[in-house]
Write a protein that holds these residues in place. Structure first.
Motif, PDB file in Angstrom:
ATOM      1  N   PRO A 214      42.726 123.559  91.494  1.00  0.00           N
ATOM      2  CA  PRO A 214      41.790 123.401  92.700  1.00  0.00           C
ATOM      3  C   PRO A 214      41.858 124.419  93.720  1.00  0.00           C
ATOM      4  CG  PRO A 214      42.995 121.371  92.031  1.00  0.00           C
ATOM      5  CD  PRO A 214      43.485 122.327  91.285  1.00  0.00           C
ATOM      6  N   TYR A 229      34.737 122.188  89.702  1.00  0.00           N
ATOM      7  CA  TYR A 229      35.863 121.903  90.778  1.00  0.00           C
ATOM      8  C   TYR A 229      35.594 120.590  91.547  1.00  0.00           C
ATOM      9  CZ  TYR A 229      37.431 122.477  95.494  1.00  0.00           C
ATOM     10  OH  TYR A 229      38.247 122.451  96.823  1.00  0.00           O
ATOM     11  N   ASN A 230      34.533 120.067  91.260  1.00  0.00           N
ATOM     12  CA  ASN A 230      34.173 118.703  91.777  1.00  0.00           C
ATOM     13  C   ASN A 230      34.911 117.473  91.006  1.00  0.00           C
ATOM     14  OD1 ASN A 230      32.927 119.543  94.114  1.00  0.00           O
ATOM     15  ND2 ASN A 230      31.006 119.410  93.332  1.00  0.00           N
ATOM     16  N   THR A 235      40.023 117.682  94.174  1.00  0.00           N
ATOM     17  CA  THR A 235      38.878 117.839  95.206  1.00  0.00           C
ATOM     18  C   THR A 235      37.945 116.404  95.438  1.00  0.00           C
ATOM     19  OG1 THR A 235      38.591 119.784  93.780  1.00  0.00           O
ATOM     20  CG2 THR A 235      36.647 118.835  94.655  1.00  0.00           C
TER      21      THR A 235
END
Length: 284
Positions: A214, A229-230, A235
């Motif tokens: 992350p 990433y989400n 995250t």
């Protein structure tokens, strides 16, 4: 000379099958028999709360020097940063994953897992009980840590009129997400422990997945990178604790609240299924 014939037979369990509550009790004893559980969790609790107190006291001390514009901005995002400081929670993430990994790696390395499966051949049930106990204990630990950090930090900031109450919009979600993050990371550690069967390997993999990736990913350039990433636990947690996510550095591809909750749930389920499946199929 007398010849010995016949193959060696494995010992069989002739008694009734173990009930799931008996497996839960056994896993409870195993978890608390680990020195890492008895000593590490209280020390980490003190560390996380201490970091939160230190951050809150710093803002309390510097408050008179803050210009009015900074005070207004602080009231929008500062209290959550002091309640759930990144430094404290990164350590909490790593410790949770380590405890989760040791719950299964420790048995493999000591050979206790063979005795366990000899007594209870239902491997899936054993691992499910292990995951249930681990998740329950770490959820309680995460709740105590998050609640203590929040209320202590806000009590300090309240003297400056900058603290939040639990009833303000988004605040309860931030506390709940901080509590839930702990068992999620513990289950991820358990899944990686079942995969590697090596303490150092599991901890290294958990560090990479939960912390390093992350931090290394730049989610501002491409949408597919932002989606990946989400989908990471860290995250998701960062999104859920942001009461006003667009105040600083607006994200062009922001995660949603619902999607972040689903991300934490998906990692928990995937890690548990990984541990159950690998333990069932592979020799101990």
């Amino acid at each position: 000379m007398t010849a010995v014939t016949g193959a060696t037979r494995r010992p069989t369990v002739t008694g009734p099958p173990a009930r799931f509550r008996d497996l839960l009790a056994a896993e409870w004893i195993k978890l608390w028999s680990l020195r890492s559980t008895r000593w590490t969790l209280p020390l980490v609790l003190l560390f996380v709360v201490g970091v939160s107190v230190n951050a809150s006291l710093a803002d309390h001390r510097n408050w008179p020097a803050y210009p009015e514009g900074r005070r207004e901005m602080f009231r929008l995002y500062g209290p959550v940063r002091d309640a759930f400081p990144e430094a404290g929670y990164l350590l909490l993430i790593l410790v949770s994953a380590t405890v989760g990994a040791l719950t299964i790696v420790g048995e493999h390395q000591s050979g206790l897992i063979r005795a366990t499966f000899a007594a209870v051949p239902a491997r899936r049930a054993v691992v499910a009980a292990k995951a249930a106990v681990l998740a329950g204990v770490m959820l309680v630990f995460g709740t105590v840590t998050a609640a203590t950090s929040f209320w202590v930090s806000q009590a300090i900031l309240a003297d400056r009129g900058a603290g939040w109450s639990i009833g303000e919009p988004g605040v309860l979600r931030a506390v709940a997400a901080s509590a839930v993050l702990v068992p999620v990371c513990a289950l991820v550690g358990m899944g990686l422990g079942a995969l590697t069967r090596h303490a150092a390997g599991a901890v290294a993999a958990a560090t990479a997945v939960l912390v390093l990736v992350p931090m290394a990913v730049d989610s501002d350039e491409h949408r597919w990178i932002a989606e990946a990433y989400n989908a990471l636990p860290l995250t998701a947690w960062l999104r859920l604790i942001e009461v006003h996510p667009d105040v600083l550095n607006p994200d062009p591809y922001p995660a949603t609240v619902t999607g972040s909750w689903l991300t934490l749930a998906a990692w928990s389920v995937a890690a548990t299924l990984t541990a159950v499946t690998l333990t069932h199929r592979r020799d101990p």
